[in-house]
Design a protein around this motif. Structure first.
Motif: not given
Length: 144
Positions: A15-34, A52-59
């Motif tokens: 949940g931490y290493h794979r799922v959360l990482s993937a969700l944050l990466l998808v969210g960051l990419i989507t927010s940058v596209v937005n 975008v700033l929220l996703f960067v802070c989340s990373f």
């Protein structure tokens, strides 16, 4: 608990290493596209930038949530293994040995510890080399 050895000693929390990482990466990419879909000074641009700033802070948060406890645990491991080495030899552990080497040595039983420390210092063994050299694995199920 399953017996620990070189092949299964690493701890991954899916949940931490794979799922959360993937969700944050998808969210960051989507927010940058937005952000690029909205023009400055038109509706929605500022909100897109803030997302975008929220996703960067989340990373950053995800990284710090992992590294800060590990640093504290490394200090504890250094102290524990230094004390164990001192009890066995009546000498402090060599100052040239690194924390990654000490963390690997915690898996060595008492009878293998002293020769492995000497080899680690003399040959500058990596943590993986130290772990592979251990014959009778000493489990550590308390690592974060």
């Amino acid at each position: 608990m399953e017996e620990q050895n070189y092949s299964n000693h690493r701890r991954y929390v899916t949940g931490y290493h794979r799922v959360l990482s993937a969700l944050l990466l998808v969210g960051l990419i989507t927010s940058v596209v937005n952000v690029f879909r909205h023009k400055p000074y038109h509706g929605g641009f500022l909100s897109s930038v803030l997302i975008v700033l929220l996703f960067v802070c989340s990373f950053f948060l995800m990284t710090f949530l992992r590294t800060f406890p590990l640093k504290a645990q490394d200090r504890a491991i250094r102290a524990e293994e230094g004390l164990r080495y001192f009890i066995l030899t009546r000498k402090p552990i060599d100052s040239r040995i690194t924390i990654t080497q000490i963390a690997a040595l915690r898996f060595a039983p008492d009878d293998e510890l002293i020769p492995l420390v000497d080899r680690a210092v003399a040959e500058n063994l990596s943590a993986n080399d130290i772990k592979k050299s251990i014959k009778n694995w000493r489990s550590d199920h308390h690592r974060v």
